[in-house]
Design a protein around this motif. Structure first.
Motif, PDB file in Angstrom:
ATOM      1  N   SER A 158       0.980  -1.154  -0.070  1.00  0.00           N
ATOM      2  CA  SER A 158       0.083   0.207   0.109  1.00  0.00           C
ATOM      3  C   SER A 158       0.797   1.351  -0.008  1.00  0.00           C
ATOM      4  O   SER A 158       1.903   1.470   0.754  1.00  0.00           O
ATOM      5  CB  SER A 158      -0.897   0.079   1.333  1.00  0.00           C
ATOM      6  OG  SER A 158      -1.785   1.051   1.253  1.00  0.00           O
ATOM      7  N   VAL A 159       0.605   2.324  -0.971  1.00  0.00           N
ATOM      8  CA  VAL A 159       1.094   3.453  -0.863  1.00  0.00           C
ATOM      9  C   VAL A 159       0.554   4.561  -0.453  1.00  0.00           C
ATOM     10  O   VAL A 159      -0.558   4.908  -0.896  1.00  0.00           O
ATOM     11  CB  VAL A 159       1.672   3.698  -2.510  1.00  0.00           C
ATOM     12  CG1 VAL A 159       2.290   4.935  -2.747  1.00  0.00           C
ATOM     13  CG2 VAL A 159       2.583   2.466  -3.035  1.00  0.00           C
ATOM     14  N   LYS A 160       1.130   5.286   0.681  1.00  0.00           N
ATOM     15  CA  LYS A 160       0.433   6.632   0.820  1.00  0.00           C
ATOM     16  C   LYS A 160       0.622   7.616  -0.154  1.00  0.00           C
ATOM     17  O   LYS A 160       1.571   7.872  -0.698  1.00  0.00           O
ATOM     18  CB  LYS A 160       1.105   6.880   2.275  1.00  0.00           C
ATOM     19  CG  LYS A 160       0.634   6.098   3.429  1.00  0.00           C
ATOM     20  CD  LYS A 160       1.475   6.768   4.690  1.00  0.00           C
ATOM     21  CE  LYS A 160       0.967   5.978   5.980  1.00  0.00           C
ATOM     22  NZ  LYS A 160       1.428   6.584   7.080  1.00  0.00           N
ATOM     23  N   LEU A 161      -0.573   8.118  -0.453  1.00  0.00           N
ATOM     24  CA  LEU A 161      -0.638   9.430  -1.565  1.00  0.00           C
ATOM     25  C   LEU A 161      -0.349  10.644  -0.974  1.00  0.00           C
ATOM     26  O   LEU A 161      -0.308  10.938   0.217  1.00  0.00           O
ATOM     27  CB  LEU A 161      -2.116   9.320  -2.185  1.00  0.00           C
ATOM     28  CG  LEU A 161      -2.558   8.040  -2.674  1.00  0.00           C
ATOM     29  CD1 LEU A 161      -4.091   8.142  -3.132  1.00  0.00           C
ATOM     30  CD2 LEU A 161      -1.635   7.481  -3.692  1.00  0.00           C
ATOM     31  N   ALA A 162       0.060  11.419  -1.814  1.00  0.00           N
ATOM     32  CA  ALA A 162       0.626  12.889  -1.476  1.00  0.00           C
ATOM     33  C   ALA A 162      -0.359  13.809  -0.766  1.00  0.00           C
ATOM     34  O   ALA A 162      -1.416  13.496  -0.957  1.00  0.00           O
ATOM     35  CB  ALA A 162       1.224  13.497  -2.881  1.00  0.00           C
ATOM     36  N   ASP A 163       0.108  14.405   0.150  1.00  0.00           N
ATOM     37  CA  ASP A 163      -0.853  15.508   0.726  1.00  0.00           C
ATOM     38  C   ASP A 163      -2.073  14.686   1.606  1.00  0.00           C
ATOM     39  O   ASP A 163      -2.964  15.415   1.735  1.00  0.00           O
ATOM     40  CB  ASP A 163      -1.493  16.265  -0.066  1.00  0.00           C
ATOM     41  CG  ASP A 163      -0.570  17.247  -0.863  1.00  0.00           C
ATOM     42  OD1 ASP A 163       0.586  17.659  -0.274  1.00  0.00           O
ATOM     43  OD2 ASP A 163      -0.543  17.313  -2.085  1.00  0.00           O
ATOM     44  N   ASP A 164      -1.695  13.581   2.047  1.00  0.00           N
ATOM     45  CA  ASP A 164      -2.561  12.931   2.872  1.00  0.00           C
ATOM     46  C   ASP A 164      -3.896  12.707   2.299  1.00  0.00           C
ATOM     47  O   ASP A 164      -5.035  12.654   2.937  1.00  0.00           O
ATOM     48  CB  ASP A 164      -2.980  13.634   4.339  1.00  0.00           C
ATOM     49  CG  ASP A 164      -3.625  12.744   5.302  1.00  0.00           C
ATOM     50  OD1 ASP A 164      -3.333  11.328   5.315  1.00  0.00           O
ATOM     51  OD2 ASP A 164      -4.162  13.204   6.322  1.00  0.00           O
TER      52      ASP A 164
END
Length: 295
Positions: A158-164
């Motif tokens: 799972s990849v956290k996306l930019a700017d939450d």
């Protein structure tokens, strides 16, 4: 300085009406080559979204689902969100997948299989929610030996996306430096994306690949155009990214992007080949038992 071209919506598909597949899968056919231009969808063929649907406990019942049936010439990709499924096929593969798990079956030259609710899910009941995607194979792979991938949730990064903005599970392809575990025949991305309420994110998509956004929950907008729950957005073919904004409830969506297969498509029921002669041969091979049988 390099300028990134952002994709726009080429076509927004309306939310489809539900129907039953077998006695275990109340589905919506989100897109299909039988309703849209196959060249604009390639390498993808169709997607069914099942549920969410509540099944009551049935302690002594036969598991619901789809009985023995064949496939040739393509792949089936099943993602479970809620519930539990069991699979077995004539190539000797069998397995059980639950929430977050993926089954990637490359039918290729032909398999016979069945897909049903698991014995535990049948006995205990619960909510079923899943998708099944059909992916085409190029001509030189259609008669290759079948193969089976069971991809458990714990193996999907799972990849956290930019700017939450949220997160994306990378099932196939690559997002940044993160690669998905699925082995694909042709280049493609398959990401399971959750966006937080009101979030916006720009996601990369390879220029020239056919790209589809499938909204399962919530709603999104792309370039000011709204896409609601149970709708699909077919993106135009040029550009290296797509900018997505989620509504007030957030959104769950799938991003599909793949290199088109520039070949004729002949489809009939569970067979997808290049010519009608190959379809007739597939039917004859199945009827003669050359795709195997379930024991």
């Amino acid at each position: 300085m390099t300028t990134t071209t952002t994709r726009r919506i080429a076509q927004a598909l309306p939310a489809p009406a539900p129907h039953w597949v077998g006695d275990g899968f109340p589905v919506r056919s989100m897109f299909s080559i039988h309703g849209q231009d196959s060249a604009a969808l390639s390498p993808f063929l169709l997607m069914d979204y099942a549920g969410p649907h509540r099944f009551e406990p049935d302690a002594g019942g036969r598991p619901r689902g789809v009985d023995e049936h064949p496939h040739r010439g393509f792949e089936t990709v099943t993602i479970v969100y809620q519930g539990e499924l069991e699979h077995r096929d004539s190539a000797g593969n069998s397995g059980r997948i639950g929430p977050g798990d993926v089954q990637w079956m490359t039918a290729a030259s032909g398999v016979v299989h069945e897909e049903k609710h698991s014995a535990t899910f049948t006995r205990e009941g619960g909510t079923l929610e899943m998708i099944q995607l059909w992916v085409n194979l190029p001509a030189h792979e259609k008669m290759a030996p079948p193969r089976y991938q069971e991809i458990l949730s714990r193996s999907i990064p799972s990849v956290k996306l930019a700017d939450d903005a949220g997160a994306a599970r990378v099932i196939a392809g690559r997002l940044g430096e993160t690669r998905g575990p699925a082995r694909t025949v042709t280049p493609m991305d398959l990401w399971d994306v959750r966006l937080n309420p009101g979030a916006s994110v720009e996601l990369p998509v390879p220029d020239g690949h056919n790209s589809i956004l499938v909204v399962l929950r919530g709603d999104i907008s792309i370039g000011g155009a709204a896409i609601q729950k149970h709708q699909c957005a077919l993106l135009d073919a040029t550009g290296e990214s797509v900018r997505i904004s989620a509504g007030d409830q957030g959104a769950t969506l799938l991003l599909l992007s793949g290199e088109p297969i520039d070949e004729p498509v002949a489809a009939h029921g569970p067979f997808v080949m290049n010519t009608t002669d190959e379809i007739r041969r597939a039917i004859a091979d199945y009827q003669a038992g050359r795709m195997g049988r379930l024991e």
